[in-house]
Structure formats: C-alpha cells, structure tokens
Design an enzyme around this catalytic site. Structure first.
Site, mmCIF file in Angstrom:
data_model
loop_
_atom_site.group_PDB
_atom_site.id
_atom_site.type_symbol
_atom_site.label_atom_id
_atom_site.label_comp_id
_atom_site.label_asym_id
_atom_site.label_seq_id
_atom_site.Cartn_x
_atom_site.Cartn_y
_atom_site.Cartn_z
ATOM 1 N N GLU A 7 21.579 18.076 -42.770
ATOM 2 C CA GLU A 7 20.333 18.836 -42.683
ATOM 3 C C GLU A 7 20.584 20.329 -42.508
ATOM 4 O O GLU A 7 19.908 21.134 -43.136
ATOM 5 C CB GLU A 7 19.467 18.289 -41.537
ATOM 6 C CG GLU A 7 18.079 18.884 -41.486
ATOM 7 C CD GLU A 7 17.159 18.129 -40.536
ATOM 8 O OE1 GLU A 7 16.259 18.775 -39.972
ATOM 9 O OE2 GLU A 7 17.333 16.920 -40.360
ATOM 10 N N ARG A 44 11.518 17.167 -45.280
ATOM 11 C CA ARG A 44 12.533 18.166 -44.933
ATOM 12 C C ARG A 44 12.937 19.027 -46.131
ATOM 13 O O ARG A 44 14.083 19.430 -46.278
ATOM 14 C CB ARG A 44 13.784 17.513 -44.330
ATOM 15 C CG ARG A 44 13.536 16.709 -43.081
ATOM 16 C CD ARG A 44 12.984 17.560 -41.943
ATOM 17 N NE ARG A 44 12.655 16.686 -40.806
ATOM 18 C CZ ARG A 44 11.450 16.131 -40.623
ATOM 19 N NH1 ARG A 44 10.473 16.367 -41.476
ATOM 20 N NH2 ARG A 44 11.230 15.356 -39.591
ATOM 21 N N SER A 56 19.194 17.246 -35.282
ATOM 22 C CA SER A 56 19.593 16.173 -36.202
ATOM 23 C C SER A 56 20.488 16.747 -37.292
ATOM 24 O O SER A 56 20.056 17.597 -38.064
ATOM 25 C CB SER A 56 18.360 15.521 -36.827
ATOM 26 O OG SER A 56 17.552 14.939 -35.837
#
EC number: 1.3.1.98
Length: 351
Positions: free
Chosen positions: A343, A160, A239
């Site tokens: 995130e 990520r 998420s």
C-alpha cells in the site's frame, strides 16, 4: 518557503526511514507549492511530494532531487461543506468535524497523514472511505500547468485507488472539498461489524459522533495504528498491504489452497467487491501463512499488535524493511497462490 540541502527525510516519515534529499523545500501556501513544482518541471529535476509521510517508503540512498513538503493550512466549514488545505493534519481535521457535529468521516479518526493524501489513496477504514464524502479535489495539473477542479465523478475512486494514484506524476493536490451530514450530533449508520460490536449496537445504527470517534481511536490504538513516538509498533505505515481482490476463478483456486493447507472445512474471509469480484483479508493471509504478530528477529518486524503492519523497531534501515516485506509476499504466494501488493508508495526502491 524554507529550503535546505542534503536534508534527512527519515524524520518526515512515520517509518523514520530513508536517506537524505538533495534539496528539501517546505511550502506553506498553494502559490509556493505551485512555484516549487513548476521550477522542478522546468529544470527537469526529480520531485518528491511529502505530506504527513505516513505512506512513504524511501530508499536508504535518499532522493536525488527536490523533496517538497506541503505544509499548507486551511480548515473552512460552511454549513455541511468542508474545505481542507492539502497540508492539514487529517486526524485533527476529523476531530474538528466531530466537534462541529458533522458526520461522514468520524470513523477515519486516527489515520496519520495529511488531508491532501486522502483522495489519492481513497483513504478508508471501519466502514467509511473519503470517496463517499469528497465532492471536489483542487489540484495543480503538471501537464496543462493549470489549477483544476476535479469533481468526485471524475476522480475514478475505487478501493485504495484513484485517478491521482493512477497518474502520480500529473496532479498535485492543493485542496479537498467534502459534503458532510448534520444528523443532530449522530454518526453515519455504523457499517463495520467490529465497530458495531465495540459500540454495542447493530450494523446500521447511529451513535453519538464523539462515541464513534473515540471507539475507532481505541480500536486503532489496540492495533498500533495511532502514532506514538514511544511505541515502535506505530513506527510503520499502518497497513503495509492492501486486501487482495480476486476474480471468481482466482478465488476458487485460492479456496482450494486454503482447504489443502488448513483442512477441508476451512473457509477464508470473503467480502463482495466491485465487478463481481471477491475481497479477502491480507491480515488473515499473512497470519495463516505463518507470519504471526511480532514475527522477525531483526530491526524490522511485524507489529506485535497487527499482522498488517511492518515496523521499524528503532534501528532498521529501509532495506531491512523491504527484506521482511519480500519474505511475507513470497511466503503468502507460496502457501496460498495470492500475491500481496504494498500500500505505501516506494521511492527509489521496490519490492
């Protein structure tokens, strides 16, 4: 190129949160994108880039600068080589590659947002991530004021993360190039255990591309991870927290806290990560710390379908969302000694 002033930003995000932008520009060509960026840089104006708005948490006060919506279009397929304009809707592009019989991104179906955001976040799900198929990223370099082509090896892709996320003020992604696979209509080998179970196959097997895509869409829908205007469980950024990656020492301390909390035989999720580290599950941490599905009593709550998604139930403010996020972070830290990291990108606010 469209220009508006004091324009609401909330409708441009999947959270449907955030105040107005002083100025909002929508660019439909690469040249328009570059011109808008150069103008902002030349005048010292703060600049906010918006694609699909699926990874943004914008403060209630809005953005005191220029918000630039990248709405470029372009889907070019040459054999197994794919080039996407940054503004292309990602999930639509995935569907088109499946229709073309090409494997490589079929398990990334249903992920909201634009193609230009995928290399920034190194988007991944269900055993695939774009780092595996991206060959090059074409971007405008705000430092050198040039358009550059950056090969995969120089994108610094990790979980990520990427070169682009590490230096968010420097690059504006314009185009993303991929190398896909022609496997006679079959998917890549299925890597993710949940996907394999849902498909009724073993890890490593291949299945028809359309079947792989539809299965992933069903899995995501069951978790509220496919956008639906009528379903508040999808008014989220997917998420909200990344899965923690721990050193051996950190994992040992964490494991001891797990046994103390849940019993001597308790074993937390653990997956090998780069550099000998161990990745654990943010969703598991949140749930075991007491923040179950549907947690909350206000207008911002944990999704009723998935503990990793924080949601706007229709009347939330950004501050409502952040209050919930801070509560979850503090609770997980207190119980397990692990600090969750958000995130989505925050604009004008922070946890």
């Amino acid at each position: 190129m469209q220009e508006l002033h004091d324009a609401p930003l909330a409708p441009l995000t999947t959270f449907r949160l955030g105040g107005p932008a002083h100025r909002l520009i929508t660019a439909t060509t690469d040249d328009e994108v570059i011109a808008a960026v150069r103008e902002a840089d030349d005048t010292g104006t703060p600049l906010l880039l918006i694609g699909g708005g699926s990874n943004l948490v914008i403060g209630d006060k809005g953005f005191a600068g220029t918000a630039l919506v990248i709405a470029t279009e372009g889907f070019a397929l040459d054999g197994t080589r794919l080039e996407l304009a940054a503004g292309e809707v990602w999930t639509d592009a995935v569907a088109r590659t499946v229709e073309a019989g090409l494997a490589g991104i079929e398990c990334l179906a249903g992920i909201p947002g634009s193609a230009g955001a995928t290399p920034i976040q190194n988007v991944g799900a269900y055993g695939q991530e774009v780092a595996s198929t991206i060959t090059e990223v074409v971007a405008y370099d705000r430092l050198t004021r040039e358009t550059v082509t950056i090969p995969n090896a120089e994108c610094a892709f990790t979980y990520r993360h990427s070169r682009f996320k590490a230096d968010p003020e420097r690059y504006v992604v314009l185009r993303v190039r991929f190398e896909l696979e022609d496997a006679d209509g079959l998917s890549e080998p299925v890597k993710y255990a949940e996907t394999a179970r849902a498909l009724g196959v073993e890890a490593g097997d291949r299945v028809p591309l359309a079947e792989a895509r539809e299965t992933v869409l069903k899995l995501r829908s069951g978790k509220g991870m496919v956008l639906d205007p009528e379903d508040h469980d999808t008014w989220s950024a997917g998420s909200f927290f990344t899965n923690p990656i721990l050193t051996d020492e950190e994992f040992a301390v964490f494991h001891a806290r797990v046994r103390e909390r849940l019993g001597a035989d308790a074993v937390p999720p653990a997956y090998p990560a780069a550099d000998g580290h161990t990745k654990t599950s943010a969703a598991w941490l949140i749930d075991k710390a007491g923040f179950t599905k549907g947690y909350g009593s206000g207008p911002a709550r944990i999704s009723t379908k998935h503990t990793l998604a924080l949601t706007n139930r229709g009347t939330a403010t950004t501050e409502d969302l952040l209050t919930l996020a801070r509560e979850v972070v503090a609770g997980v830290r207190d119980v397990f000694g692990v600090t969750l990291v958000n995130e989505p990108v925050t604009v004008g606010v922070s946890l």
